[in-house]
Write a protein that holds these residues in place. Structure first.
Motif, PDB file in Angstrom:
ATOM      1  N   LYS A   1     -16.054 -11.817 -31.366  1.00  0.00           N
ATOM      2  CA  LYS A   1     -17.189 -12.457 -30.810  1.00  0.00           C
ATOM      3  C   LYS A   1     -17.080 -13.756 -30.070  1.00  0.00           C
ATOM      4  CE  LYS A   1     -21.935 -13.921 -32.516  1.00  0.00           C
ATOM      5  NZ  LYS A   1     -22.809 -14.302 -33.582  1.00  0.00           N
ATOM      6  N   GLU A   2     -17.685 -13.667 -28.783  1.00  0.00           N
ATOM      7  CA  GLU A   2     -17.250 -14.725 -27.809  1.00  0.00           C
ATOM      8  C   GLU A   2     -15.721 -15.019 -27.463  1.00  0.00           C
ATOM      9  OE1 GLU A   2     -19.856 -17.816 -29.356  1.00  0.00           O
ATOM     10  OE2 GLU A   2     -21.908 -16.807 -28.685  1.00  0.00           O
ATOM     11  N   GLY A   3     -15.079 -14.155 -27.818  1.00  0.00           N
ATOM     12  CA  GLY A   3     -13.502 -14.318 -27.457  1.00  0.00           C
ATOM     13  C   GLY A   3     -12.886 -14.938 -28.772  1.00  0.00           C
ATOM     14  N   GLN A   4     -13.547 -15.035 -29.929  1.00  0.00           N
ATOM     15  CA  GLN A   4     -12.875 -15.956 -30.845  1.00  0.00           C
ATOM     16  C   GLN A   4     -11.732 -15.410 -31.666  1.00  0.00           C
ATOM     17  OE1 GLN A   4     -14.934 -16.127 -34.969  1.00  0.00           O
ATOM     18  NE2 GLN A   4     -15.337 -18.254 -34.469  1.00  0.00           N
ATOM     19  N   ASN A   5     -11.639 -14.149 -31.891  1.00  0.00           N
ATOM     20  CA  ASN A   5     -10.547 -13.537 -32.345  1.00  0.00           C
ATOM     21  C   ASN A   5      -9.300 -13.697 -31.519  1.00  0.00           C
ATOM     22  OD1 ASN A   5      -9.362 -11.908 -34.833  1.00  0.00           O
ATOM     23  ND2 ASN A   5      -9.073 -10.441 -33.265  1.00  0.00           N
ATOM     24  N   ALA A   6      -9.378 -13.023 -30.289  1.00  0.00           N
ATOM     25  CA  ALA A   6      -8.470 -13.680 -29.287  1.00  0.00           C
ATOM     26  C   ALA A   6      -7.922 -15.015 -28.993  1.00  0.00           C
ATOM     27  CB  ALA A   6      -8.830 -13.044 -27.834  1.00  0.00           C
ATOM     28  N   ARG A   7      -8.998 -15.781 -29.126  1.00  0.00           N
ATOM     29  CA  ARG A   7      -8.770 -17.267 -29.005  1.00  0.00           C
ATOM     30  C   ARG A   7      -7.856 -17.878 -30.150  1.00  0.00           C
ATOM     31  NH1 ARG A   7     -13.481 -18.281 -27.760  1.00  0.00           N
ATOM     32  NH2 ARG A   7     -14.245 -19.187 -29.710  1.00  0.00           N
ATOM     33  N   LEU A   8      -8.302 -17.416 -31.333  1.00  0.00           N
ATOM     34  CA  LEU A   8      -7.555 -17.961 -32.517  1.00  0.00           C
ATOM     35  C   LEU A   8      -6.346 -17.387 -32.878  1.00  0.00           C
ATOM     36  CD1 LEU A   8     -10.416 -17.878 -35.048  1.00  0.00           C
ATOM     37  CD2 LEU A   8      -9.023 -19.770 -34.280  1.00  0.00           C
ATOM     38  N   ALA A   9      -6.029 -16.158 -32.130  1.00  0.00           N
ATOM     39  CA  ALA A   9      -4.546 -15.374 -32.210  1.00  0.00           C
ATOM     40  C   ALA A   9      -3.595 -16.276 -31.319  1.00  0.00           C
ATOM     41  CB  ALA A   9      -4.984 -14.011 -31.769  1.00  0.00           C
ATOM     42  N   ALA A  10      -4.305 -16.590 -30.275  1.00  0.00           N
ATOM     43  CA  ALA A  10      -3.538 -17.409 -29.012  1.00  0.00           C
ATOM     44  C   ALA A  10      -3.201 -18.653 -29.559  1.00  0.00           C
ATOM     45  CB  ALA A  10      -4.275 -17.348 -27.943  1.00  0.00           C
TER      46      ALA A  10
ATOM     47  N   ARG B   1       0.831  -9.175 -22.873  1.00  0.00           N
ATOM     48  CA  ARG B   1      -0.140  -8.486 -22.568  1.00  0.00           C
ATOM     49  C   ARG B   1      -0.371  -7.215 -23.642  1.00  0.00           C
ATOM     50  NH1 ARG B   1      -0.553  -4.111 -17.494  1.00  0.00           N
ATOM     51  NH2 ARG B   1      -2.668  -4.058 -17.276  1.00  0.00           N
ATOM     52  N   VAL B   2      -1.357  -7.175 -24.294  1.00  0.00           N
ATOM     53  CA  VAL B   2      -1.632  -6.339 -25.383  1.00  0.00           C
ATOM     54  C   VAL B   2      -2.603  -5.159 -25.047  1.00  0.00           C
ATOM     55  CG1 VAL B   2      -2.534  -6.429 -27.980  1.00  0.00           C
ATOM     56  CG2 VAL B   2      -1.444  -8.515 -26.897  1.00  0.00           C
ATOM     57  N   ILE B   3      -2.217  -4.095 -25.524  1.00  0.00           N
ATOM     58  CA  ILE B   3      -2.819  -2.736 -25.478  1.00  0.00           C
ATOM     59  C   ILE B   3      -3.570  -2.520 -26.718  1.00  0.00           C
ATOM     60  CG2 ILE B   3      -3.135  -0.435 -24.419  1.00  0.00           C
ATOM     61  CD1 ILE B   3      -0.513  -1.245 -22.687  1.00  0.00           C
ATOM     62  N   VAL B   4      -4.753  -2.200 -26.917  1.00  0.00           N
ATOM     63  CA  VAL B   4      -5.491  -1.728 -27.856  1.00  0.00           C
ATOM     64  C   VAL B   4      -6.353  -0.339 -27.413  1.00  0.00           C
ATOM     65  CG1 VAL B   4      -5.626  -3.986 -28.800  1.00  0.00           C
ATOM     66  CG2 VAL B   4      -7.478  -3.105 -27.519  1.00  0.00           C
ATOM     67  N   PRO B   5      -6.511   0.461 -28.596  1.00  0.00           N
ATOM     68  CA  PRO B   5      -7.458   1.552 -28.354  1.00  0.00           C
ATOM     69  C   PRO B   5      -9.018   1.308 -27.851  1.00  0.00           C
ATOM     70  CG  PRO B   5      -6.561   1.484 -30.443  1.00  0.00           C
ATOM     71  CD  PRO B   5      -6.213   0.362 -30.033  1.00  0.00           C
ATOM     72  N   ASP B   6      -9.475   1.855 -27.134  1.00  0.00           N
ATOM     73  CA  ASP B   6     -10.781   1.658 -26.486  1.00  0.00           C
ATOM     74  C   ASP B   6     -11.866   1.052 -27.673  1.00  0.00           C
ATOM     75  OD1 ASP B   6      -9.501   2.701 -24.227  1.00  0.00           O
ATOM     76  OD2 ASP B   6     -10.954   4.109 -23.852  1.00  0.00           O
ATOM     77  N   ASN B   7     -11.785   1.947 -28.600  1.00  0.00           N
ATOM     78  CA  ASN B   7     -12.952   1.405 -29.655  1.00  0.00           C
ATOM     79  C   ASN B   7     -12.358   0.107 -30.574  1.00  0.00           C
ATOM     80  OD1 ASN B   7     -10.469   2.242 -31.371  1.00  0.00           O
ATOM     81  ND2 ASN B   7     -11.964   3.864 -32.753  1.00  0.00           N
ATOM     82  N   GLN B   8     -11.248  -0.364 -30.155  1.00  0.00           N
ATOM     83  CA  GLN B   8     -10.955  -1.686 -30.804  1.00  0.00           C
ATOM     84  C   GLN B   8     -10.884  -2.946 -29.927  1.00  0.00           C
ATOM     85  OE1 GLN B   8      -8.867  -1.820 -34.476  1.00  0.00           O
ATOM     86  NE2 GLN B   8     -10.727  -0.033 -34.268  1.00  0.00           N
ATOM     87  N   LEU B   9     -11.191  -2.654 -28.544  1.00  0.00           N
ATOM     88  CA  LEU B   9     -11.127  -3.736 -27.713  1.00  0.00           C
ATOM     89  C   LEU B   9     -12.081  -4.996 -28.087  1.00  0.00           C
ATOM     90  CD1 LEU B   9     -10.292  -4.951 -24.918  1.00  0.00           C
ATOM     91  CD2 LEU B   9     -12.122  -3.752 -23.799  1.00  0.00           C
ATOM     92  N   SER B  10     -13.529  -4.651 -28.325  1.00  0.00           N
ATOM     93  CA  SER B  10     -14.416  -5.750 -28.830  1.00  0.00           C
ATOM     94  C   SER B  10     -13.656  -6.298 -30.143  1.00  0.00           C
ATOM     95  CB  SER B  10     -15.756  -5.033 -29.004  1.00  0.00           C
ATOM     96  OG  SER B  10     -15.724  -4.120 -29.870  1.00  0.00           O
ATOM     97  N   LEU B  11     -13.233  -5.783 -31.058  1.00  0.00           N
ATOM     98  CA  LEU B  11     -12.867  -6.449 -32.148  1.00  0.00           C
ATOM     99  C   LEU B  11     -11.865  -7.152 -31.854  1.00  0.00           C
ATOM    100  CD1 LEU B  11     -13.284  -6.013 -35.384  1.00  0.00           C
ATOM    101  CD2 LEU B  11     -11.772  -4.260 -35.541  1.00  0.00           C
ATOM    102  N   ALA B  12     -10.793  -6.816 -31.070  1.00  0.00           N
ATOM    103  CA  ALA B  12      -9.644  -7.568 -30.714  1.00  0.00           C
ATOM    104  C   ALA B  12      -9.917  -8.894 -30.029  1.00  0.00           C
ATOM    105  CB  ALA B  12      -8.683  -6.830 -29.884  1.00  0.00           C
ATOM    106  N   ILE B  13     -10.951  -8.844 -29.008  1.00  0.00           N
ATOM    107  CA  ILE B  13     -11.484  -9.911 -28.230  1.00  0.00           C
ATOM    108  C   ILE B  13     -12.181 -10.865 -29.520  1.00  0.00           C
ATOM    109  CG2 ILE B  13     -13.105 -10.893 -26.769  1.00  0.00           C
ATOM    110  CD1 ILE B  13     -11.932  -8.261 -24.908  1.00  0.00           C
TER     111      ILE B  13
END
Length: 364
Positions: A325-334, A311-323
């Motif tokens: 576009k279309e979940g790509q960043n989070a998907r590749l990190a996983a 479970r990863v917690i990020v600042p509010d202004n970093q949420l969209s960046l962490a996830i």
């Protein structure tokens, strides 16, 4: 010269040279020529004949022997003879014996030379295919420079030097449009034997392509000081690569980025502007997961080893960046880390905690 004398004696005398140069077994070659001569004889002089062919390469002589069974009554003159006919050749023959008689036609020399040449050419082709297969089978999982030759039914055929490679639609980058004469780097997926020669399947989407491209650009990877631990790729869009240095004085990420970003830029140019995130690998899962979510900034990571989830917690202004576009960043990190990743913003976590607290008070 015998009836089966071949017009081109030099042709047979060159069999030694051919077999040595192309590594073709001479006995195998002669055996193949003999088999072809039998077929040629049957085609021209009797399809039902039971014959044996012999060749003498040193003299350029071919002889055809008909094999006939000794029988009481001849039904097929091509395959049978009477006892009287057999004993005229040798008195010791009995019924049931097999008699060999030379039946080499007068004009068979020309047919023999032509047939022998065809067999040698065929074996040379097969030998050449074998050499090419051996050469390119050693290049599986490597990268080669290819030139686009033609495009047929969405398949791209590329020249790889001595042979051709096939770039299937599934192995083509979705963002890339290739044209004839384009020069590209390809990853060799598989080399297999086919009837017309080796088939070489290549890829532009395989993560191994990125790995090999960085090996070309980063000397530290070649020497082993910098190691690529993992690669996650969505070809044409984004790649994440985790690296580590075995020397504390060498920055693994910096080595891959290069002076003024030139090394990574060269790789990106080859991949037609595909974005590449280079992150530091760590044996601490929390640290590794935080690094993998780059370029987003992470506040904290809570890992569950049993479920291999985080479970990863990020600042509010970093949420969209962490996830991404279309979940790509989070998907590749996983994919890069091999962990399931659940990303929450700081305000979401606080809201969840508040809700949980209110529920506890209500129960009380």
């Amino acid at each position: 010269m015998a009836n089966g004398g071949i017009d081109s004696v030099e042709f047979f005398s060159s069999l030694d040279l051919v077999s040595k140069e192309r590594r073709i077994n001479k006995d195998v070659l002669c055996s193949a020529i003999e088999s072809a001569l039998i077929s040629a004889y049957k085609k021209n002089f009797g399809k039902n004949a039971n014959v044996r062919a012999t060749i003498d390469p040193s003299k350029g002589v071919v002889e055809i022997f008909s094999r006939k069974a000794v029988v009481e009554e001849v039904m097929d003159p091509q395959c049978e003879m009477t006892l009287a006919e057999a004993r005229a050749i040798r008195p010791q023959y009995e019924l049931g014996d097999l008699v060999e008689v030379e039946v080499t036609p007068k004009n068979f020399g020309r047919i023999a030379a032509q047939t022998a040449k065809q067999v040698v050419v065929q074996h040379l082709r097969e030998a050449e295919r074998g050499v090419i297969y051996d050469e390119y089978s050693q290049k599986e999982n490597e990268i080669l420079t290819a030139i686009v030759q033609r495009i047929e039914n969405k398949q791209v055929f590329v020249e790889l030097g001595r042979t051709e490679g096939v770039l299937e639609p599934a192995q083509q980058m979705p963002t890339e449009e290739l044209s004839v004469n384009d020069r590209i780097k390809v990853y060799v997926l598989e080399v297999s034997r086919m009837g017309r020669g080796p088939q070489i399947m290549v890829s532009r989407t395989h993560p191994g392509l990125v790995k090999r491209l960085f090996e070309l650009e980063v000397p530290e990877i070649v020497t082993g000081v910098v190691q690529i631990k993992s690669i996650a790729r969505e070809a044409g869009f984004r790649t994440k690569m985790a690296v580590i240095s075995t020397d504390p004085l060498i920055d693994a990420v910096g080595s891959c980025v290069g002076p003024r970003g030139m090394r990574v830029e060269n790789v990106v140019n080859e991949l037609k502007t595909e974005k590449i995130d280079i992150v530091k690998w760590s044996n601490d899962p929390a640290e590794y997961i935080a690094n993998a979510l780059n370029p987003a900034r992470v506040i904290s990571v809570f890992v569950s080893d049993t479920e291999k989830s985080a479970r990863v917690i990020v600042p509010d202004n970093q949420l969209s960046l962490a996830i991404g576009k279309e979940g790509q960043n989070a998907r590749l990190a996983a994919k890069l880390t091999g962990w399931k990743i659940d990303i929450k913003s700081q305000s979401q976590v606080e809201a969840d905690m508040q809700t949980a607290g209110d529920e506890e008070k209500t129960e009380e």
